[in-house]
Design an enzyme around this catalytic site. Structure first.
Site, short mmCIF file in Angstrom:
data_model
loop_
_atom_site.label_atom_id
_atom_site.label_comp_id
_atom_site.label_asym_id
_atom_site.label_seq_id
_atom_site.Cartn_x
_atom_site.Cartn_y
_atom_site.Cartn_z
CG ASP A 24 -1.72 1.21 1.41
OD1 ASP A 24 -2.78 1.31 0.78
OD2 ASP A 24 -1.30 2.11 2.18
CE LYS A 28 -2.00 4.98 1.14
NZ LYS A 28 -2.19 4.52 2.53
N1 HSE Z 1 -5.01 0.69 4.37
C1 HSE Z 1 -4.69 2.05 4.14
C2 HSE Z 1 -3.91 2.57 5.34
C3 HSE Z 1 -5.94 2.85 3.93
O1 HSE Z 1 -3.98 1.93 6.39
O2 HSE Z 1 -3.24 3.59 5.25
C4 HSE Z 1 -5.71 4.28 3.53
O3 HSE Z 1 -5.02 4.37 2.32
#
Ligand code: HSE
Length: 441
Positions: free
Chosen positions: A220, A224
């Site tokens: 994740d 980003k």
């Molecule tokens: N799973 C992601 C986090 C959600 O915990 O940051 C927000 O992008």
């Protein structure tokens, strides 16, 4: 490798919708269709329905089996549907994609753009992997795609990079970009919560991805980071090229060693331009208490942006969860409704991507019994070119176990990874050693 400019793919223009008349219609009131009524979809609907926002009206909610999702607080004139064609054929101006993942979200976004609708999305995975082609399609169809919610939830970092800091030449990011990991680590630190219990709790709170391995293994955050690199560093990188290390394996005892060194532990995402190389990594790190990143708690995110002219700028706030993400989505809707213009995109460059940051490491090894000696560990590290700087004091809480922890001198991650792999094979070593680089001040 030469730094080259990526030239946009040019295609035959599609039949363009009447942009000006659409903009006039939007100015009169922007009709919104939400795709996906999960944690964030529901929170966006709440913001839009609780107190009317002039110029924006929720018109559609699209979800499979929508009957089980229907809630009484959504006004009766909002249409619920599980047929995307109905949304595409409607007079909705903006489609808000909140389903997440690559497919079918990508196809929905493409169809919406081709149907003459602008798109707002919180989908970091989609925008990291296919962002360039979707932005190009949006330009081609005369629509816009805004994705401020895809990085750092309610903290408007993408807007800041595209507007407020656009006058600088940015060279470096260091950030806490995953709320789930931050929740796990800060709760481990404050309450001694074991990893599994903290993960179960954060899943219940709705911060984690559908597969929480994407959070803890850095997938994740690498999406980003890839988006930030594209928008802020004009670097065209894919998330899988980012060096990643999981936070699994970190134990509350590691915080006691970190504290001895004036640090806490956070999952840190770093990207830095060094000549023709972009160094990029997502990994758990020791973060000095003097760093703004150390002050993040629970689902907070923080980002330190370094520019050639302006120096460091820090952003922080709630990075995950329905409310903060909904704020970012609704802010993008307002930007579309007001037709506010962004700074024109700069040309992108390709870089060689490397995770080769030379850093000092905390290494903790759990031995089978107390009589096992630290000298074999020293040997194993030095055989791989890693030198020990000092041996850390055993924290009071760990008197009963047979952990040893050392601080190394700066070394290459590849040498450290090999040393750890070799150490794991030693008969006296009970489990995979933990190795945490120190974030430079
Ligand atoms: N799973 C992601 C986090 C959600 O915990 O940051 C927000 O992008």
């Amino acid at each position: 490798m030469a730094v080259s400019t990526i030239s946009p793919r040019v295609e035959e223009p599609a039949k363009r919708p009447p942009v000006n008349s659409r903009r006039q219609a939007m100015a009169a009131g922007c009709k919104v269709a939400i795709l996906g009524f999960g944690t964030v979809g529901k929170a966006v609907a709440q913001v839009l329905c609780n107190a009317p926002i002039p110029g924006i009206r929720l018109a559609f909610v699209f979800n499979r089996n929508f009957e089980r999702k229907r809630v009484s607080w959504v006004p009766e004139d909002v249409e619920w549907t599980d047929d995307l064609r109905q949304v595409l054929a409607s007079d909705a101006d903006v489609v808000v994609e909140l389903a997440g993942g690559i497919e079918p979200a990508k196809e929905w976004v493409e169809q919406a753009l081709l149907a003459g609708k602008s798109v707002v999305t919180a989908n970091k995975h989609l925008m990291a992997v296919h962002g360039l082609e979707l932005l190009q399609l949006a330009r081609h169809t005369g629509q816009r795609i805004l994705y401020g919610a895809s990085v750092a939830g309610g903290v408007p970092v993408l807007n800041a990079l595209e507007q407020g800091l656009a006058g600088d030449r940015l060279v470096k990011f260091a950030g806490v970009l995953n709320g789930t990991c931050n929740y796990i680590l800060s709760n481990m630190e404050s309450h001694g919560t074991p990893f599994a219990a903290a993960l179960a709790k954060v899943q219940k709170l709705g911060f984690a991805e559908a597969d929480p391995s994407d959070d803890v293994n850095g997938v994740d955050a690498s999406c980003k980071l890839a988006i930030l690199a594209r928008v802020g560093l004009q670097a065209d990188i894919q998330p899988e090229s980012v060096y990643r290390q999981s936070i699994r394996g970190i134990d509350p005892i590691d915080f006691e060693y970190a504290h001895q060194l004036g640090c806490t532990i956070r999952q840190v995402s770093m990207a830095e331009i060094k000549g023709k190389t972009l160094r990029a990594a997502v990994q758990p790190m020791l973060v000095p208490f003097s760093s703004a990143l150390s002050r993040t708690k629970d689902n907070q995110n923080a980002l330190i942006v370094t520019g050639e002219h302006g120096g460091e700028t820090v952003f922080s706030g709630r990075g995950a969860g329905g409310g903060p993400t909904a704020v970012a989505v609704v802010s993008d809707l307002l930007a579309l409704a007001q037709n506010s213009q962004l700074t024109p995109a700069r040309p992108l460059h390709s870089y060689r991507v490397s995770g080769n940051f030379s850093l000092r490491y905390l290494v903790r090894v759990r031995l089978r019994n107390q009589s096992d000696s630290i000298s074999t560990i020293k040997q194993e590290l030095s055989r791989n070119g890693v030198e020990i700087g000092s041996v850390l004091r055993k924290p009071k809480r760990s008197k009963g176990n047979s952990d040893v922890a050392v601080l190394t001198k700066a070394c290459r991650p590849a040498d450290m990874v090999t040393a750890i792999r070799d150490m794991r094979q030693l008969p006296g070593v009970r489990q995979a050693p933990v190795y945490l680089p120190i974030l430079p001040n």
